[in-house]
Design an enzyme around this catalytic site. Structure first.
Site, PDB file in Angstrom:
ATOM      1  N   GLU A  60       0.318  -1.255   0.473  1.00  0.00           N
ATOM      2  CA  GLU A  60      -0.143   0.296   0.213  1.00  0.00           C
ATOM      3  C   GLU A  60       0.664   0.802  -0.178  1.00  0.00           C
ATOM      4  O   GLU A  60       0.516   2.515   0.677  1.00  0.00           O
ATOM      5  CB  GLU A  60      -1.138   0.107   1.530  1.00  0.00           C
ATOM      6  N   TYR A  98      -7.013   4.737  -9.184  1.00  0.00           N
ATOM      7  CA  TYR A  98      -5.555   4.439  -8.130  1.00  0.00           C
ATOM      8  C   TYR A  98      -5.136   3.204  -8.153  1.00  0.00           C
ATOM      9  O   TYR A  98      -5.378   2.294  -8.513  1.00  0.00           O
ATOM     10  CB  TYR A  98      -7.380   3.286  -7.423  1.00  0.00           C
ATOM     11  N   GLU A 100      -0.639   1.474  -6.127  1.00  0.00           N
ATOM     12  CA  GLU A 100      -0.346   1.351  -5.552  1.00  0.00           C
ATOM     13  C   GLU A 100       0.789   0.246  -5.683  1.00  0.00           C
ATOM     14  O   GLU A 100       1.323   0.280  -6.945  1.00  0.00           O
ATOM     15  CB  GLU A 100      -1.096   0.523  -4.448  1.00  0.00           C
ATOM     16  N   HIS A 152      -1.608  -7.636  -2.285  1.00  0.00           N
ATOM     17  CA  HIS A 152      -2.690  -7.139  -1.785  1.00  0.00           C
ATOM     18  C   HIS A 152      -3.846  -7.338  -2.626  1.00  0.00           C
ATOM     19  O   HIS A 152      -4.231  -6.329  -2.928  1.00  0.00           O
ATOM     20  CB  HIS A 152      -2.279  -5.558  -0.772  1.00  0.00           C
ATOM     21  N   ASP A 186      -1.257  -8.968   2.734  1.00  0.00           N
ATOM     22  CA  ASP A 186      -2.984  -8.497   2.339  1.00  0.00           C
ATOM     23  C   ASP A 186      -3.557  -9.275   2.055  1.00  0.00           C
ATOM     24  O   ASP A 186      -4.132  -9.033   1.026  1.00  0.00           O
ATOM     25  CB  ASP A 186      -3.136  -6.769   3.234  1.00  0.00           C
ATOM     26  N   ASP A 231      -4.626 -10.562   7.293  1.00  0.00           N
ATOM     27  CA  ASP A 231      -2.544 -10.541   6.565  1.00  0.00           C
ATOM     28  C   ASP A 231      -1.929 -12.590   6.563  1.00  0.00           C
ATOM     29  O   ASP A 231      -2.159 -13.249   7.888  1.00  0.00           O
ATOM     30  CB  ASP A 231      -1.817  -9.812   7.528  1.00  0.00           C
ATOM     31  N   HIS A 271      -2.519  -2.436  10.547  1.00  0.00           N
ATOM     32  CA  HIS A 271      -2.358  -3.933  10.095  1.00  0.00           C
ATOM     33  C   HIS A 271      -1.072  -3.640  10.936  1.00  0.00           C
ATOM     34  O   HIS A 271      -0.305  -2.983  10.949  1.00  0.00           O
ATOM     35  CB  HIS A 271      -2.205  -3.900   8.523  1.00  0.00           C
TER      36      HIS A 271
END
Length: 296
Positions: A60, A98, A100, A152, A186, A231, A271
């Site tokens: 992230e 968006y 990451e 993720h 994750d 996770d 997390h």
């Protein structure tokens, strides 16, 4: 006489250290970017958390201007303890605006990167953020080579993405002829995103050759009000599974470890990192090299 002294020193050092470990970690550092590192104390905590690990998967990363991550690496490598880190990082991944990144931060004294592959997701856009697959090698571990497939998942497509990871494993096994795999990240693999009734449909769970190290009843979330095993760490390969130090698969509660309030901890992430230790070899030459300290 010199050779005898060398051998005696090596054996003594080996007896002191015994079997050492290679700590592999996975951490979703929520929305890591410029605003995060500007918060008081956050970088210090991240440096302490990463410094516990020999290899850290960081997720992230939303550092569109590429300012925050270099700042983290600089702070990490300026601790003055002789532990240098290097990294490999993916391109910015995601649908539409968006995006990451995945990054692997590792100790080059212990690990080298053998190959990298950005999975193209050619099975119908299964993944929101396609796996950035890295093959690591180490002369100092009982398992010398292993491939890490990170993920993720997008929360509401966690089930389909977990199923997609099985296809990634099959493809990478064929592409690289690798034997040992770690799938981690994750996964959002609990609570409202993966319900108990959905586990039977997930191939990564149904194939008993995959060993899940973080249990369904564990809690990898920081908030006291939640209890979810989002996770995970999953292994494939008998020798790799046997190389795991017993009881080393763990959730690192940095909130308790560093005496933080829940609010302070949430400034770092929602997390906790997950981790596992692999056996290092008993090489006496490694111990002597480590005693000598960093070069230069």
């Amino acid at each position: 006489m010199g050779k005898m002294l060398f051998l005696q020193s090596a054996l003594f050092l080996a007896s002191l250290h015994g079997i050492q470990t290679l700590k592999i970690c996975s951490f979703n550092v929520r929305s890591f970017g410029k605003s995060k590192v500007a918060k008081e104390g956050v970088l210090d905590v991240l440096v302490k958390v990463i410094s516990r690990c020999d290899l850290m998967l960081m997720m992230e990363i939303k550092d569109s201007r590429n300012k925050a991550f270099p700042m983290l690496m600089e702070r990490l490598n300026n601790q003055g303890n002789g532990n240098e880190y290097e990294f490999v990082i993916s391109k910015r991944l995601g649908r539409k605006a968006y995006k990451e990144q995945y990054a692997f931060i590792y100790r080059p004294k212990l690990l080298t990167v053998k190959r990298i592959y950005q999975y193209p997701d050619h099975h119908g856009d299964v993944f929101a953020r396609e796996p950035y697959v890295v093959w690591f090698s180490s002369r100092y571990t009982t398992v010398r080579d292993f491939v890490i497939i990170p993920q993720h998942t997008a929360p509401h497509s966690a089930v389909s993405e977990l199923n997609g990871l099985y296809d990634v494993y099959v493809e990478m096994k064929q592409r690289w002829r690798a034997k040992y795999f770690i799938l981690m990240g994750d996964f959002n693999a609990d609570c409202e995103y993966v319900r108990r009734k959905e586990w039977p449909s997930i191939r990564l769970r149904n194939d008993t050759n995959f060993i899940w190290l973080i249990g369904d009843d564990d809690d990898t979330t920081v908030k006291h009000s939640t209890h979810c095993a989002y996770d995970r760490i999953v292994l494939r390969g008998e020798k790799l599974v046997n190389a795991v130090i017993p009881n080393s698969a763990n959730i690192f509660n940095f909130k308790e470890a560093y005496g933080m309030t829940e609010g302070q901890a949430l400034n770092v992430s929602d997390h906790f990192p997950v981790e596992v230790d692999l056996q290092r070899s008993r090489s006496i030459f490694y111990f002597l090299r480590s005693l000598a300290g960093p070069k230069g």
